[in-house]
Design an enzyme around this catalytic site. Structure first.
Site, short mmCIF file in Angstrom:
data_model
loop_
_atom_site.label_atom_id
_atom_site.label_comp_id
_atom_site.label_asym_id
_atom_site.label_seq_id
_atom_site.Cartn_x
_atom_site.Cartn_y
_atom_site.Cartn_z
N ASP A 250 0.73 -2.52 12.38
CA ASP A 250 1.45 -3.02 11.05
C ASP A 250 1.51 -4.41 11.12
O ASP A 250 2.60 -5.08 11.68
CB ASP A 250 2.58 -2.32 10.66
CG ASP A 250 2.85 -2.61 9.00
OD1 ASP A 250 3.15 -3.90 8.61
OD2 ASP A 250 3.01 -1.44 8.42
N THR B 166 -0.81 7.66 -1.10
CA THR B 166 -1.90 7.38 -1.70
C THR B 166 -2.91 6.42 -1.00
O THR B 166 -3.98 6.53 -1.20
CB THR B 166 -1.74 7.26 -3.19
OG1 THR B 166 -1.28 5.99 -3.31
CG2 THR B 166 -0.77 8.11 -3.94
N ARG C 43 0.77 -1.16 -0.01
CA ARG C 43 -0.27 -0.02 0.10
C ARG C 43 1.14 1.20 -0.06
O ARG C 43 1.82 1.43 0.78
CB ARG C 43 -0.84 0.16 1.30
CG ARG C 43 -2.17 0.58 1.31
CD ARG C 43 -2.80 0.38 2.48
NE ARG C 43 -2.37 0.81 3.65
CZ ARG C 43 -3.07 1.10 4.72
NH1 ARG C 43 -4.47 1.19 4.52
NH2 ARG C 43 -2.58 1.59 5.65
N ASP D 223 4.77 -5.73 9.50
CA ASP D 223 6.09 -5.51 10.44
C ASP D 223 6.08 -6.43 11.82
O ASP D 223 7.17 -6.82 12.07
CB ASP D 223 5.96 -3.97 10.95
CG ASP D 223 6.65 -2.98 9.64
OD1 ASP D 223 7.16 -3.76 8.71
OD2 ASP D 223 6.29 -1.72 9.68
C1 PRP Z 1 -1.01 -4.34 4.65
C2 PRP Z 1 -2.07 -5.50 5.06
C3 PRP Z 1 -3.03 -5.42 3.54
C4 PRP Z 1 -2.86 -4.05 3.17
C5 PRP Z 1 -4.35 -3.51 3.74
O1 PRP Z 1 -0.15 -4.62 3.78
O2 PRP Z 1 -1.23 -6.81 4.97
O3 PRP Z 1 -2.37 -6.34 2.64
O4 PRP Z 1 -1.99 -3.33 4.12
O5 PRP Z 1 -4.64 -2.29 3.49
P1 PRP Z 1 -5.69 -1.75 2.48
O6 PRP Z 1 -7.02 -2.43 3.09
O7 PRP Z 1 -5.82 -0.32 3.03
O8 PRP Z 1 -5.10 -1.95 1.29
P2 PRP Z 1 1.12 -3.67 3.46
O9 PRP Z 1 0.71 -2.62 2.27
O10 PRP Z 1 1.03 -2.65 5.00
O11 PRP Z 1 2.17 -4.35 2.94
P3 PRP Z 1 2.96 -5.40 3.87
O12 PRP Z 1 2.26 -6.75 3.81
O13 PRP Z 1 4.09 -5.92 2.82
O14 PRP Z 1 3.64 -5.07 5.12
N1 URA Z 2 -2.20 -2.74 7.11
C1 URA Z 2 -1.76 -2.87 8.31
O1 URA Z 2 -0.93 -4.05 8.48
N2 URA Z 2 -2.48 -2.70 9.62
C2 URA Z 2 -3.62 -2.03 9.49
O2 URA Z 2 -4.03 -1.43 10.44
C3 URA Z 2 -3.72 -1.42 8.24
C4 URA Z 2 -3.06 -1.71 6.96
#
Ligand code: PRP
Ligand code: URA
Length: 209
Positions: A200, A108, A104, A203
């Site tokens: 997160d 944006t 994400r 993380d």
């Molecule tokens: C997180 C989560 C989802 C997304 C959700 O991933 O695991 O994939 O955010 O957010 P959204 O519903 O607003 O799209 P992230 O983009 O942080 O990537 P990561 O799993 O690589 O940390």
């Molecule tokens: N992605 C995450 O990992 N946590 C949140 O709360 C939203 C998006």
């Protein structure tokens, strides 16, 4: 219209509370996410069709029921969805696993795709997309669109925590998709994080912050 299923089994709720706690470290967090995925897989697969077969127990011939050949696929959204794969495979070991890489954009909040590898016969499979967090719903909606473009007809979405905004987005874009979540939280904050959520997920799983 897709349905929202909130899985309120006490074991699921207990483990979810443990991963929400900011004092829970990566090792325990990973173990619990895997266990949650296993417990949720039990509910998500509740509608699998059965067929009758004849077996022989040590005592007598018997009619018994087995899953009737429905092909399943699990598609984690990278990275955080990876934490749920092993739990699902413990219950459905014959499922094939595809991967979709989306992150994400922090400014944006739009999903950016960086990887995709799906089973070669994906269009013949029922697909369960897994990701711990459904926040704005942008990532899940993009992943569903992508999988539909490959010809998949039957898709379910399984997440640990969903925000009302994410549910509304998936319902609007993909009204045929059932959503399974362990909890529906209050809202998103100004950074697009789920409140209260668990922070997160990527993380916390991989210790990157
Ligand atoms: C997180 C989560 C989802 C997304 C959700 O991933 O695991 O994939 O955010 O957010 P959204 O519903 O607003 O799209 P992230 O983009 O942080 O990537 P990561 O799993 O690589 O940390
Ligand atoms: N992605 C995450 O990992 N946590 C949140 O709360 C939203 C998006």
């Amino acid at each position: 219209m897709g349905k929202v299923h909130v899985l309120d089994h006490p074991l699921i709720q207990h483990k979810l509370s443990l991963i929400r706690d900011k004092e829970t470290g990566s090792k325990e967090f990973r173990e619990l996410v895997e266990e949650l995925a296993l417990l949720m897989a039990y509910e998500v697969t509740r509608d699998l069709p059965l067929k009758e077969v004849e077996i022989e127990t040590p005592v007598a011939k018997a009619k018994a029921r087995v899953i009737s050949g429905k092909k399943l696929g699990i598609v984690p959204i990278l990275r955080a969805g990876l934490g749920m794969v092993d739990g699902m495979l413990k219950l459905i070991p014959a499922a094939k696993v595809g991967h979709i890489g989306l992150y994400r954009d922090p400014e944006t909040l739009e999903p950016v795709e960086y990887y995709c590898k799906l089973p070669y016969d994906v269009e013949e499979r029922e697909i369960i997309i897994i990701d711990p967090m459904l926040a704005t719903g942008g990532s899940a909606s993009a992943a569903i669109s992508f999988i539909k473009q490959k010809g998949v007809k039957n898709i379910k979405l399984m997440c640990l925590i969903a925000a009302p905004e994410g549910i509304a987005r998936v319902e609007k874009d993909h009204s045929d998709v059932d959503i399974f979540a362990a909890a529906v939280d209050e809202c998103l904050n100004e950074h697009g994080y789920i409140v209260p959520g668990l922070g997160d997920a990527g993380d916390r799983l991989f210790g990157t912050k």
